[in-house]
Design an enzyme around this catalytic site. Structure first.
Site, PDB file in Angstrom:
ATOM      1  N   ASN A  37      52.589  20.377  78.633  1.00 20.43           N
ATOM      2  CA  ASN A  37      52.941  20.547  80.032  1.00 20.43           C
ATOM      3  C   ASN A  37      51.830  21.234  80.831  1.00 20.43           C
ATOM      4  OD1 ASN A  37      54.442  20.443  82.326  1.00 20.43           O
ATOM      5  ND2 ASN A  37      56.078  21.809  81.618  1.00 20.43           N
ATOM      6  N   HIS A 122      71.441  25.296  78.954  1.00 20.36           N
ATOM      7  CA  HIS A 122      70.754  26.249  79.825  1.00 20.36           C
ATOM      8  C   HIS A 122      71.544  26.477  81.097  1.00 20.36           C
ATOM      9  CE1 HIS A 122      67.735  25.005  77.042  1.00 20.36           C
ATOM     10  NE2 HIS A 122      66.919  25.949  77.452  1.00 20.36           N
ATOM     11  N   ARG A 147      72.142  29.412  76.845  1.00 17.41           N
ATOM     12  CA  ARG A 147      71.141  30.356  77.338  1.00 17.41           C
ATOM     13  C   ARG A 147      71.489  30.680  78.777  1.00 17.41           C
ATOM     14  NH1 ARG A 147      64.775  29.047  78.451  1.00 17.41           N
ATOM     15  NH2 ARG A 147      65.611  28.473  80.503  1.00 17.41           N
ATOM     16  N   TYR A 159      61.606  32.915  86.373  1.00 18.52           N
ATOM     17  CA  TYR A 159      61.606  31.912  85.307  1.00 18.52           C
ATOM     18  C   TYR A 159      63.042  31.546  84.932  1.00 18.52           C
ATOM     19  CZ  TYR A 159      62.127  29.647  81.029  1.00 18.52           C
ATOM     20  OH  TYR A 159      62.560  28.744  80.122  1.00 18.52           O
ATOM     21  N   ASP A 210      65.905  34.280  77.585  1.00 16.49           N
ATOM     22  CA  ASP A 210      64.461  34.105  77.425  1.00 16.49           C
ATOM     23  C   ASP A 210      63.730  35.031  78.389  1.00 16.49           C
ATOM     24  OD1 ASP A 210      62.376  31.073  77.292  1.00 16.49           O
ATOM     25  OD2 ASP A 210      61.874  33.197  77.088  1.00 16.49           O
ATOM     26  N   HIS A 212      60.509  35.295  78.424  1.00 17.53           N
ATOM     27  CA  HIS A 212      59.333  34.469  78.753  1.00 17.53           C
ATOM     28  C   HIS A 212      58.033  35.255  78.810  1.00 17.53           C
ATOM     29  CE1 HIS A 212      57.694  30.666  80.499  1.00 17.53           C
ATOM     30  NE2 HIS A 212      58.694  30.190  79.776  1.00 17.53           N
ATOM     31  N   GLU A 236      64.592  35.916  73.492  1.00 21.49           N
ATOM     32  CA  GLU A 236      63.406  35.086  73.226  1.00 21.49           C
ATOM     33  C   GLU A 236      62.177  35.573  73.963  1.00 21.49           C
ATOM     34  OE1 GLU A 236      64.122  31.008  74.213  1.00 21.49           O
ATOM     35  OE2 GLU A 236      61.997  30.541  74.328  1.00 21.49           O
ATOM     36  N   ARG A 283      60.390  29.697  66.853  1.00 16.68           N
ATOM     37  CA  ARG A 283      60.603  28.684  67.894  1.00 16.68           C
ATOM     38  C   ARG A 283      59.613  27.521  67.846  1.00 16.68           C
ATOM     39  NH1 ARG A 283      63.649  27.242  71.400  1.00 16.68           N
ATOM     40  NH2 ARG A 283      62.632  27.762  73.380  1.00 16.68           N
ATOM     41  N   HIS A 312      61.902  24.748  69.878  1.00 10.63           N
ATOM     42  CA  HIS A 312      61.749  24.538  71.325  1.00 10.63           C
ATOM     43  C   HIS A 312      62.206  23.116  71.658  1.00 10.63           C
ATOM     44  CE1 HIS A 312      58.560  24.468  74.811  1.00 10.63           C
ATOM     45  NE2 HIS A 312      59.737  24.838  75.265  1.00 10.63           N
ATOM     46  N   ASP A 316      60.135  19.270  79.001  1.00  8.75           N
ATOM     47  CA  ASP A 316      58.777  18.736  78.898  1.00  8.75           C
ATOM     48  C   ASP A 316      58.406  18.321  77.484  1.00  8.75           C
ATOM     49  OD1 ASP A 316      58.902  21.807  79.372  1.00  8.75           O
ATOM     50  OD2 ASP A 316      57.196  21.575  78.020  1.00  8.75           O
ATOM     51  N   GLU A 339      67.145  23.925  70.688  1.00  9.69           N
ATOM     52  CA  GLU A 339      67.218  23.930  72.151  1.00  9.69           C
ATOM     53  C   GLU A 339      67.424  22.503  72.640  1.00  9.69           C
ATOM     54  OE1 GLU A 339      63.777  25.473  74.073  1.00  9.69           O
ATOM     55  OE2 GLU A 339      64.641  25.342  76.064  1.00  9.69           O
ATOM     56  N   TRP A 402      53.274  33.920  83.137  1.00  6.58           N
ATOM     57  CA  TRP A 402      54.403  33.138  83.665  1.00  6.58           C
ATOM     58  C   TRP A 402      55.382  32.826  82.569  1.00  6.58           C
ATOM     59  CZ3 TRP A 402      56.477  28.333  82.489  1.00  6.58           C
ATOM     60  CH2 TRP A 402      57.539  27.980  83.344  1.00  6.58           C
TER      61      TRP A 402
HETATM   62  C1  CS2 Z   1      61.055  27.730  77.964  1.00  2.00           C
HETATM   63  C2  CS2 Z   1      60.410  26.475  78.437  1.00  2.00           C
HETATM   64  O1  CS2 Z   1      62.607  26.287  76.955  1.00  2.00           O
HETATM   65  C3  CS2 Z   1      62.119  27.419  76.933  1.00  2.00           C
HETATM   66  O2  CS2 Z   1      62.453  28.317  76.144  1.00  2.00           O
HETATM   67  O3  CS2 Z   1      60.217  28.725  77.504  1.00  2.00           O
HETATM   68  O4  CS2 Z   1      61.131  26.063  79.557  1.00  2.00           O
HETATM   69  C4  CS2 Z   1      58.945  26.576  78.815  1.00  2.00           C
HETATM   70  O5  CS2 Z   1      58.829  27.404  79.956  1.00  2.00           O
HETATM   71  C5  CS2 Z   1      58.406  25.195  79.108  1.00  2.00           C
HETATM   72  O6  CS2 Z   1      58.584  24.399  77.977  1.00  2.00           O
HETATM   73  C6  CS2 Z   1      56.930  25.241  79.482  1.00  2.00           C
HETATM   74  O7  CS2 Z   1      56.440  23.942  79.687  1.00  2.00           O
HETATM   75 MG    MG Z   2      61.131  29.898  75.994  1.00  2.00          MG
END
Ligand code: CS2
Ligand code: MG
Length: 402
Positions: A37, A122, A147, A159, A210, A212, A236, A283, A312, A316, A339, A402
């Site tokens: 991504n 989510h 989540r 985020y 998360d 992040h 997370e 993950r 994960h 994306d 996920e 980020w």
């Molecule tokens: C995130 C993702 O899914 C998750 O746990 O951390 O949304 C992540 O931000 C994206 O895959 C980044 O491209």
């Molecule tokens: Mg994540």
């Protein structure tokens, strides 16, 4: 059987995806997800200009040897671009082998160890109230794990607060969006969010969150401790995991289970975390972590240290990666959770797939190989659009994570 052609396909059905298609002289082809991504074309070139010429003429059944050839033979090992490229080749070869032998890939990995793959959805909202309501909608869909992410008062673009209902796409066209972040403001809101969710829905639903990569180790320790009353399934990326040792401090202060690893590209990024029992879920996943072959090794190393997987599975990562992960999830002994950030309808049309959702679980299906196809006719309608993930700055303008 010999590899005769290697295609790198780019499409943008709502977001960019890079797909590798490996063709053989016996008419069987395999697919691999090669999507990174915000840096998609780097992987396109790595595959098209450097890897593809080395694959022509090889026996696609020699999956392990080809993995080692691409890993050791690159000299410049590891990293997200390299391992995403290797992951795509690996997925495609497993796909070919399953199709050629007429079995779903999980049968080649030791067979099913469970009836289905537990997934999490989510729920998010600009406000805590909206996030709490969103949890209820996921429970109504049958999810057993959710989540929960909410906006932070006073901050724009936190985020995890999605623009869609069932999927979350942070990347945007044009140059990177700049979000503003304050750990202090964020830390003040999370415990009360989970108190409200538990008050509303009780203790049975598995809750995840998360952070992040945005907290310092001591801030992470504080959040973990503040969330203990709400019994999260996991917290997370609570701190940047490049400094694996920092998790020693976090682990000393909290019993909240920790999940890390979606940005890891090989098991070498996680050995300290695993060897010292500093996390509970790994993950890493097939697309950015070197494919089924490497992820199977990483899961085995994690299993020795009683760490379970939590692959994960964001928007994306294409349906090809989702399918490949599900075959592994179904088979390995230390599966934890998968996920499942759903894709848009136009994405699902480009990537018809055999995996199905029912009652909070996914199953990869019984199709030979990975069970995903690629519709060139539809893919061609969605040309690549350069897009970036956002960047994050602190309130004083300092660059953050980020
Ligand atoms: C995130 C993702 O899914 C998750 O746990 O951390 O949304 C992540 O931000 C994206 O895959 C980044 O491209
Ligand atoms: Mg994540």
């Amino acid at each position: 059987m010999r590899i005769t052609d290697v295609e790198v396909l780019v499409t943008c059905p709502g977001r960019n995806f890079v797909t590798l298609r490996v063709r053989t002289d016996e008419g069987v082809h395999g697919l691999g997800d090669a999507t990174l991504n915000g840096r998609e074309l780097a992987v396109v070139s790595y595959l098209r200009d450097h890897v593809a010429p080395c694959l022509i003429g090889r026996d696609p059944f020699r999956i392990e040897d080809i993995w080692q050839y691409l890993y050791r033979g690159a000299y410049w090992r590891r990293g997200p671009v390299t391992m995403t490229a290797i992951g795509a080749v690996d997925m495609a070869l497993w796909d070919i082998k399953g199709k050629a032998l007429g079995v779903p890939v999980y049968e080649l990995l030791g067979g099913a160890s469970r009836a289905g793959v537990l997934v999490y959805g989510h729920a998010s909202g600009e406000s805590a109230g909206e996030a709490v309501d969103a949890v209820g909608r996921y429970l109504d869909l049958g999810y057993k794990a959710v989540r929960v992410q909410a906006g932070v008062p006073g901050l724009s673009g936190t985020y995890g607060v999605g623009r869609g209902e069932l999927f979350y796409e942070p990347a945007g066209t044009g140059l990177p969006r700049e979000d503003v972040w304050s750990a202090e403001k964020y830390l003040a809101t999370v415990p009360s969010l989970f108190a409200r969710v538990r008050d509303e829905y009780g203790d049975e639903v598995r809750l995840l969150h998360d952070a992040h990569h945005r907290l310092t180790p001591i801030q992470a320790a504080r959040l973990g401790r503040d969330l203990e009353p709400y019994r999260l399934f996991w917290l997370e990326d609570v701190a940047p995991a490049e400094q694996q040792e920092a998790f020693r401090l976090i682990r000393q202060h909290t019993t909240t289970p920790l999940a890390v690893g979606e940005i890891f590209s090989t098991i070498h990024d996680a050995t300290v975390l695993l060897r010292e029992y500093l996390i509970d879920y790994l993950r890493m996943t097939v697309v950015h972590g070197g494919g089924i072959t490497h992820l199977r090794n990483a899961a085995a190393y994690a299993d020795v240290h009683q760490v379970r997987t939590g692959c994960h599975g964001a928007t994306d990562l294409s349906p090809v990666a989702m399918a490949a992960a599900l075959h592994l999830d179904l088979s390995i002994p230390n599966f934890g959770i998968q996920e499942y950030m759903r894709h848009t309808a136009e994405t699902d049309e480009v990537f018809p797939h055999a995996y199905t959702f029912s009652g909070g679980y996914l199953h990869p299906g019984g199709s030979p190989g990975l069970g995903v196809d690629y519709r060139d006719d539809l893919a061609e309608r969605h040309p690549y659009q350069r897009a970036y993930l956002p960047v994050s700055r602190l309130e004083d303008g300092t660059m953050g994570n980020w």
